[in-house]
Structure formats: structure tokens, C-alpha cells
Design an enzyme around this catalytic site. Sequence first.
Site, PDB file in Angstrom:
ATOM      1  N   PHE A   1      27.910  12.423 -20.477  1.00  0.00           N
ATOM      2  CA  PHE A   1      26.804  12.199 -21.419  1.00  0.00           C
ATOM      3  C   PHE A   1      27.352  12.307 -22.830  1.00  0.00           C
ATOM      4  O   PHE A   1      27.997  13.291 -23.186  1.00  0.00           O
ATOM      5  CB  PHE A   1      25.671  13.218 -21.221  1.00  0.00           C
ATOM      6  CG  PHE A   1      24.494  12.926 -22.106  1.00  0.00           C
ATOM      7  CD1 PHE A   1      23.534  11.986 -21.727  1.00  0.00           C
ATOM      8  CD2 PHE A   1      24.358  13.533 -23.351  1.00  0.00           C
ATOM      9  CE1 PHE A   1      22.461  11.677 -22.560  1.00  0.00           C
ATOM     10  CE2 PHE A   1      23.288  13.231 -24.186  1.00  0.00           C
ATOM     11  CZ  PHE A   1      22.341  12.305 -23.791  1.00  0.00           C
TER      12      PHE A   1
ATOM     13  N   ASP B   1      34.728  15.445 -26.351  1.00  0.00           N
ATOM     14  CA  ASP B   1      33.334  15.673 -26.743  1.00  0.00           C
ATOM     15  C   ASP B   1      33.025  17.136 -26.439  1.00  0.00           C
ATOM     16  O   ASP B   1      32.767  17.514 -25.299  1.00  0.00           O
ATOM     17  CB  ASP B   1      32.422  14.720 -25.952  1.00  0.00           C
ATOM     18  CG  ASP B   1      30.946  14.922 -26.278  1.00  0.00           C
ATOM     19  OD1 ASP B   1      30.603  15.999 -26.789  1.00  0.00           O
ATOM     20  OD2 ASP B   1      30.154  14.006 -26.002  1.00  0.00           O
TER      21      ASP B   1
ATOM     22  N   LYS C   1      25.284  20.521 -31.871  1.00  0.00           N
ATOM     23  CA  LYS C   1      24.487  21.560 -31.199  1.00  0.00           C
ATOM     24  C   LYS C   1      24.584  22.925 -31.885  1.00  0.00           C
ATOM     25  O   LYS C   1      23.935  23.142 -32.889  1.00  0.00           O
ATOM     26  CB  LYS C   1      24.876  21.641 -29.714  1.00  0.00           C
ATOM     27  CG  LYS C   1      24.329  20.444 -28.908  1.00  0.00           C
ATOM     28  CD  LYS C   1      24.330  20.742 -27.433  1.00  0.00           C
ATOM     29  CE  LYS C   1      23.891  19.568 -26.576  1.00  0.00           C
ATOM     30  NZ  LYS C   1      22.452  19.407 -26.491  1.00  0.00           N
TER      31      LYS C   1
END
Length: 393
Positions: free
Chosen positions: A123, A210, A239
Site C-alpha cells: 500500500f 516506504d 503519519k
Amino acid sequence: MPTYARLPLIPERGQGSWLWDREGNSYLDAITGIGVCALGHAHPRITEALHHQAQRLIHTSNLYRIDRQEHLADRLVALSDMENVFFGNSGAEANEAALKIARLYGHQRGIDTPVVVVMENSFHGRTLATLSATGNPKVRQGFEPLVSGFLRLPFDDLTALEEAAEAHPDIVAVLVEPIQGEGGIRVPAPDYLPRLRALCDQHQWLLILDEIQTGMGKTGRWFACQHHAIRPDLLTVAKALGNGIPIGACLAAGPAARVFQTGQHGSTFGGNPLACHVAATVIDVIEQERLLARAEQLGRQLREALRQALDDSGMVKQVRGQGLMIGVELQRACGELTTIAARHGLLINVTAGNVIRLLPPLNLSDEEARILVERLTAAVTEFARNASPVTTR
Ligand code: PLP
């Protein structure tokens, strides 16, 4: 727009690891806004940093130098051993920057149609390029034509990558999560990342990690790649970087750090003084409260406690993860567990259909960890009681 299937509860106030809804019910927050509020809610240092910076200066744009941005860049570069940084406002934007750098890097090497290897189950975000890179077909479906130039391979499989190297001379980069988050907290073999690094070096591919979900201490190091003593060419983070204030960053090292020239990328809000001051404060707090060691030690304890407590449920396939990035894989799909757990006063998430995802704050106390295990066990037991027997064919 109905883009999310939301639980009906409305959190109104937060303090540390806890949220309260409008009716005054309290919830232990073991998902922290999907891995964002790693210092918990309303941390006094973050509140103070926001207040202080909001009074001084919020935004000027990147038409001018920004002292707060330069300071944060210096901190991130020092923590990660990378060389420079581009700032955006989200994870997807950080990955967009990395993908643009990979394509430019390819063109500079005379490759007209550069290919980036991406993984099954991955993702990377919801923009057109990042959803095209994402493994989950549901994320891509209906948005064709997708962005081209991606080659999808199985995660944690270097043989597949070695074979692809023969067949695809246009590969310029490999984009991978060190631990797949949305894909179900999948931890690769311990030698996967070092061997992937070596393979990228051998072929002059950029290694793009990532670390949007794994970064900022979640796994017990600043970045998950530091467990393996490797440095990627590009590293994306978002995040937990802002503890709730939107900020994303793409860090670069080596040739990748010299690809973008003036005018080739940009963002109006990216790297604004407010977000950067908060993010620098997040780093200070993680250091001062020694939260990396805490995440590592508490994560180990929590996974062991979950294994023991959930053993009797007959539902658990595996408890896995690193630091405070924890997945509990059940024998069956368990989406309704988020509702059941909320009734037990616990906020969790279910991903990949049958994996309970826990991303509690790094400063969760021992007592809160005990409550987490107790409430999750009660929720899983209730779920198991009401579920029809698992049939195997
Ligand atoms: N990459 C990873 C590994 C993620 O977990 C996420 C979000 O869940 C993203 C990228 C996208 O980040 P954002 O939602 O901030 O765009």
C-alpha cells in the site's frame, strides 16, 4: 463523500492513550489515527509547540527560506543518515516525490520508459501514481487508465526480482515497505532487505523504502531499515512524523539526492513552519522520553502477552510484528471485530480481511498494555463465540 466505512462513535477529546466520545465513554486507542498519534493525544509538548509556532508564524510558502524547515531537515538527515529532504503534506505525496525522482533518474541514465518494481499486497497511497503502485486490486479498480511504468512482483521474494532483472532492462527502482502495513503486518525474512539492497546496488536501481507506517520509532528504531543496517536511496515518511499535524517527507541519499533541480517539484503547504516545528518537537520528545527502546521492549512484551492470552480462543493463526507495529492474524475474516472491540472500550483496526492491526502509542504504559490485552482478548472471545465453526476443505 462516503469514502470510509466509519464506526458511529464520535471521539470528542483525547488524553494520552485514551479517547472519550460525546456520551463520555472512554476508549483505549490502540490504532492512534492509523499510526499517527505515536505520542498519544494532547501531549503537552506538542500542544505547546503548536501554540508557540501559531503565535509566531504559520505559513510563508517555499518562495523564502524557512528556518523551521531547515532545522527539521537537519534533524531527519542526522537520524536517518540520508542527505536531503523534500517536504509534502501526506504519505502519498512523499511517495509521489520518490516516484518522480526515480523516473528522472532513469531518464538521466538514458532510459526512456523507466520501470519501478512494486510488490503484491503493498500500500502506497490513493493518488493516481501511488494507487497504481499499490498491490490491493480494490484500491486500483475503476481508476483505469492507471499510471504505467510499474512491474509488480511477490513481496519477500528475491528470486522473482532476479528473474525480472534479466527480462526488464528498464527497471530503475524498487519500491517496498520494510514491513507491509495495510497488507497485514507482513514481516519479511531477516535477510530480505540487506539482499535487496545488494541487488539494487548491483543493477544501479534506486531502493525506495516506504517507511510511512514503519517510520518514526514504530518498530523500535527511527526507521525499520536501521534494524538491518542498510541505507536506502529514497526513504518516505509521514503519519507519526507530525503526531496528527499533516506532514510527509521524502529523504534522499547518493545520486537520488541530486536529481530534482529547481522547478521540478513543489508544494504550497509542504514544509510550512507550523508542521515542521511540531515534527521537530516530536523528534525531541521521542529522544527525551527514550521511546525507541520503550517501543522495542514493550512490543516484545505485548506480542508475548497476546500470544498467551489469545491462545485459548482457537482463532489465532499468528501474532507478529516488530516494536509496536503488531498484527494478530485470525483464522477467518474479522472486520466486525472493530465494532466489538469498541464496545469493550478498545479501538483497533482490521486489515487484509483477517489481521487485527495494533499501532498503539510509543508511550503506552505497562498498565495500559495490560488493559489492551484484556480488552482484545474479551473482544476476540466474543467474536469466536458468535462465529460459525471454521470449515476447512
Ligand atoms: N504508504 C504506507 C506504507 C501507508 O501505510 C500509507 C497510509 O496508510 C500511505 C503510504 C499513504 O499515506 P497517506 O494516507 O498519508 O497519503
